[in-house]
Design an enzyme around this catalytic site. Structure first.
Site, PDB file in Angstrom:
ATOM      1  N   ASP A  22      17.518  47.348  40.054  1.00  0.00           N
ATOM      2  CA  ASP A  22      16.505  47.791  40.998  1.00  0.00           C
ATOM      3  C   ASP A  22      16.092  49.210  40.608  1.00  0.00           C
ATOM      4  OD1 ASP A  22      14.974  47.944  43.455  1.00  0.00           O
ATOM      5  OD2 ASP A  22      16.582  49.237  44.205  1.00  0.00           O
ATOM      6  N   CYS A  67      56.504  28.404  42.170  1.00  0.00           N
ATOM      7  CA  CYS A  67      56.890  28.729  43.545  1.00  0.00           C
ATOM      8  C   CYS A  67      55.649  29.049  44.375  1.00  0.00           C
ATOM      9  CB  CYS A  67      57.843  29.919  43.564  1.00  0.00           C
ATOM     10  SG  CYS A  67      59.416  29.658  42.708  1.00  0.00           S
ATOM     11  N   CYS A  77      58.573  32.207  40.056  1.00  0.00           N
ATOM     12  CA  CYS A  77      57.634  31.766  39.027  1.00  0.00           C
ATOM     13  C   CYS A  77      56.359  31.282  39.705  1.00  0.00           C
ATOM     14  CB  CYS A  77      58.233  30.649  38.174  1.00  0.00           C
ATOM     15  SG  CYS A  77      58.561  29.131  39.098  1.00  0.00           S
TER      16      CYS A  77
END
Length: 778
Positions: free
Chosen positions: A463, A48, A45
């Protein structure tokens, strides 16, 4: 493209994938600043992952990020990998150094976990179904009960709550040894308390008169096996949820690793006149690679024999074939469709563009999104809060006069329904699939935070040269003044631009190549980004650049050359001046065509509700002409590189969330200053390093695709979080007041996690916004 490559090391041959026997060997001491990637096993999970991350970061000099979704830890500040592996094992987990070329350890570990879960799930289901049937029928029909029926129920339940549920109990015991709790703790306690209370109730003769039984209403008299059903059913539901979640997360990880899978595993090499097949990791620079029709180019290189139409879809997400012949460069991962090619390898292994793209996609998991950091903080405190809350619920029910059976039932329901597994998976799985899908479409996301930021963009700044235009301007004419000839001006200009990467420099060199017999050597080369260059040529100082560059050098420009510059700018072209020994001697007029897909891409950005801004160093007249042609909203012309960054900050100060699209060295500062920097892969290394997202595709629809994919990912994250939070917020009160059976709570919690992962996998269906005629259908 030369983005940084993720460093990894290979475990020694024969290393076991067993959680207790997977040592990793690697070379000796390394640079502590190097980043190491580890496969981690044993995580169940998000709590952990948080615990491992805290364990690593507590060590002096170490910085680490652990991702539960990818089951990876990325660590810097260590001198050897064993240092990190020791710390991970001290936290109760196992790890091995991740090897990009050979992920056998992680794959075998995943397969072993899924296989174990499948075996336990099947056994649990086969025992739980008859257990439920027996207890249900015999509870409802007391006259069918036989001597020892309760003992039979216990015998059916014991293998389920012990062996089948062992993954939850094992992690709980491991966590307790390290003074921690996780979501497995909630599940393990729920199973143990349910089973224990069933045994106690049968031995003592307690009847669950005030509780709900299997969701069917009030429990009938004699239903002593109530919590055996709950304990076994809870285990089966949790195993089912964990099994399907693990399979789904593996699929999500496969999306992230899709780029690596596109590469060839073997290559046909011509050595000493003979052809042989060799493993891809045995290639060397300079090898001659033979690529037959239908085969994948195994490495980056230059074609020395043959011609073919190449399918570049693996690299760009486009289906348009590119015809290549002798002298053309090719990249690994592309496919020859109709011709035999002999390619001289120039980039192999980790130095191929495909490997670098895969590395960037992998590194994207390191930089956590803001929402992920918030969720991690919530998950860290959620589990202990739930444990306390379940005890409080039981206490409150007892104080209110309920019997102990009812209090225990409601506490178990709270314990299970509040488990935040879905919350821990909500963000990382969606981001992982989004990053992987983007990589397949030619959109390389450098970090999850970039994906999050791009979903909130309101203004796109572009640009001009190389982004909106082809970026390969051609010389139309050379105008001279005084005694200099056009050939002399070209010689000096070509020599001065010999070390420049700018598109204008390339155009001048190419034009001079067919008109000038010899180009002199340039010394003391100096570039002023956005303005021009200077160099010493044939013992004279030569400058090439814009009128502003000439002004900064106090060079006088004759009236006829100034008129040429104004005329070129008025017609949407550009002109650079050439000066020698302090005086302008000529002007070179260049034209740069707008990219064919630029108009459609700008229109698509507007349809998405985005504002567009043209930001360029070109003249006002040239910029406005291009903007009018493309339909761009705002024009900011004549802006120097430092001014571009200031312009971005100005837009942000106005309340806009800004994305900057650029490709040159003069865009680097603006790309870094923007909320989101998108660098075109054809650009310079500096621009790419300053970017948050690299657009591998050459078409501008990649910009709208990047933003659309980010928005889709953010929508998925919001859906996941709303579900996960809403599920817990709504379900906890229902469980606390006694209206939710523990068995139903267990099923609902498991389904919640599976829903979140499958919802994230829907991002695989994202399609490019490019018009259908140019799509790859990927």
């Amino acid at each position: 493209m030369t983005p940084p490559v993720l460093e990894s090391r290979t475990p020694a041959d024969g290393d076991s994938v067993s959680p207790s026997t997977s040592p990793s060997t690697a070379p000796g001491p390394i640079d502590p600043a190097e980043r190491w990637s580890f496969d981690v096993s044993g995580m169940t999970c998000a709590a952990c992952a948080n615990r491992i991350e805290r364990k690593l970061n507590k060590a002096d000099g170490i910085s680490a990020t652990v991702n539960y979704a990818t089951e990876r830890a990325l660590v810097t500040g260590i001198e050897a990998p064993d240092e990190a592996i020791t710390l991970i094992r001290a936290a109760g987990y196992d790890a091995a150094v991740h090897d990009e070329a050979d992920d056998t350890w992680s794959r075998r570990a995943t397969e072993m976990r899924i296989t174990s879960l499948r075996r336990r799930l099947i056994a649990a289901a086969l025992l739980t179904i008859p257990l439920m049937d027996v207890s249900l029928v015999l509870a409802l029909v007391p006259q069918w009960r036989f001597p020892g029926w309760a003992l039979l129920c216990v015998l059916l339940a014991i293998p389920v709550v012990t062996w089948a549920a062992w993954p939850f109990h094992r992690m709980t015991l491991r966590n307790l040894r390290h003074g921690a709790v996780s979501m497995d703790t909630l599940v393990s306690i729920g199973i143990a308390v349910s089973f224990g209370w069933a045994i106690v109730s049968m031995l003592v003769g307690l009847e669950p008169q005030d509780g709900f039984w299997l969701g069917f209403g009030r429990a009938p008299a004699g239903a002593d096996a109530l919590y055996l059903d709950v304990a076994a059913g809870m285990t089966t539901f949790q195993l089912a949820g964990r099994y399907f979640e693990s399979r789904s997360r593996r699929r999500a990880g496969d999306v992230l690793g899709a780029l690596t899978a596109l590469g060839a595993s073997e290559a046909r090499v011509r050595r000493d006149g003979a052809e042989s097949m060799v493993a891809i990791d045995q290639l060397r620079r300079g090898d001659l690679l033979v690529v037959r029709p239908g085969e994948t180019v195994p490495a980056d290189g230059e074609i020395v024999e043959g011609s073919a139409a190449l399918d570049t879809g693996a690299m760009t997400g486009e289906s348009v074939l590119r015809t290549c012949g002798i002298g053309d460069e090719v990249v690994g991962g592309t496919v020859s469709t109709d011709g035999l090619l002999v390619v001289r390898a120039t980039g192999v292994g980790a130095h191929t563009q495909l490997a670098q793209m895969a590395a960037i996609a992998e590194q994207a998991q390191v930089r956590k999104a803001d929402v992920q950091r918030t969720v991690d903080a919530v998950v860290r405190v959620f589990v202990p809060v739930v444990l306390v809350l379940s005890v409080l619920v039981a206490g409150v029910w007892l104080l209110l006069g309920a019997n102990i059976a009812t209090a225990v039932s409601n506490a178990i329901s709270v314990l299970i329904i509040a488990c935040p597994c879905a919350l821990g998976l909500a963000t990382p799985t969606a981001l992982m699939v989004g990053v992987g899908r983007g990589a397949v479409l030619g959109i390389l996301v450098k970090g999850q935070d970039a994906l999050e930021a791009s979903g909130t963009v309101t203004t796109v700044v572009l640009d001009k040269t190389g982004t909106l235009t082809v970026g390969a301007p051609s010389v139309e004419r050379v105008v001279v003044t005084g005694e200099a000839s056009a050939e002399q001006v070209l010689r000096w200009a070509s020599a001065a631009e010999s070390s420049s990467e700018h598109a204008v420099a390339t155009a001048i060199r190419e034009h001079a190549a067919s008109r000038v017999a010899d180009v002199p050597e340039a010394r003391d080369f100096h570039v002023t980004p956005g303005l021009g260059v200077e160099a010493e040529i044939e013992d004279a100082q030569v400058a090439v650049g814009s009128p502003a560059h000439m002004e900064s050098l106090d060079i006088v420009v004759p009236a006829d050359l100034a008129a040429t510059v104004r005329e070129a700018e008025a017609s949407g072209r550009s002109a650079v001046l050439v000066a020698r020994e302090g005086g302008a001697v000529g002007a070179i007029v260049l034209a740069d065509e707008i990219k064919p897909d630029a108009r459609g891409a700008i229109a698509a950005l507007h349809e998405a509700g985005l504002r567009t801004v043209l930001l360029t160093g070109d003249s006002e007249a040239a910029a406005r002409r291009a903007a009018a042609d493309l339909g761009i909203d705002d024009v900011r012309a004549g802006v120097l590189p430092t001014g571009k960054a200031a312009a971005i900050e100005e837009l942000r100060a106005e309340g806009h969330s800004v994305a900057m699209v650029g490709d040159g060295i003069n865009d680097a500062a603006a790309l870094a200053a923007a909320d989101l920097g998108l660098g075109m892969v054809s650009g310079t290394d500096v621009a790419l390093k300053s970017s948050d997202i690299i657009l591998v595709r050459e078409d501008l629809f990649a910009v709208i695709d990047a933003i659309a994919l980010s928005r889709a990912t953010n929508r998925t994250i919001r859906t996941n979080l709303v579900w996960a939070f809403g599920y817990n917020v709504a379900a906890i009160p229902i469980a606390a007041i006694g209206l939710l059976n523990p068995l139903i709570a267990a099923g609902a919690m498991s389904l919640s996690s599976v829903f979140v992962v499958h919802n994230s996998l829907r991002l695989q269906n994202f399609r490019s916004r490019r018009p259908r005629s140019g799509r790859s259908g990927r």
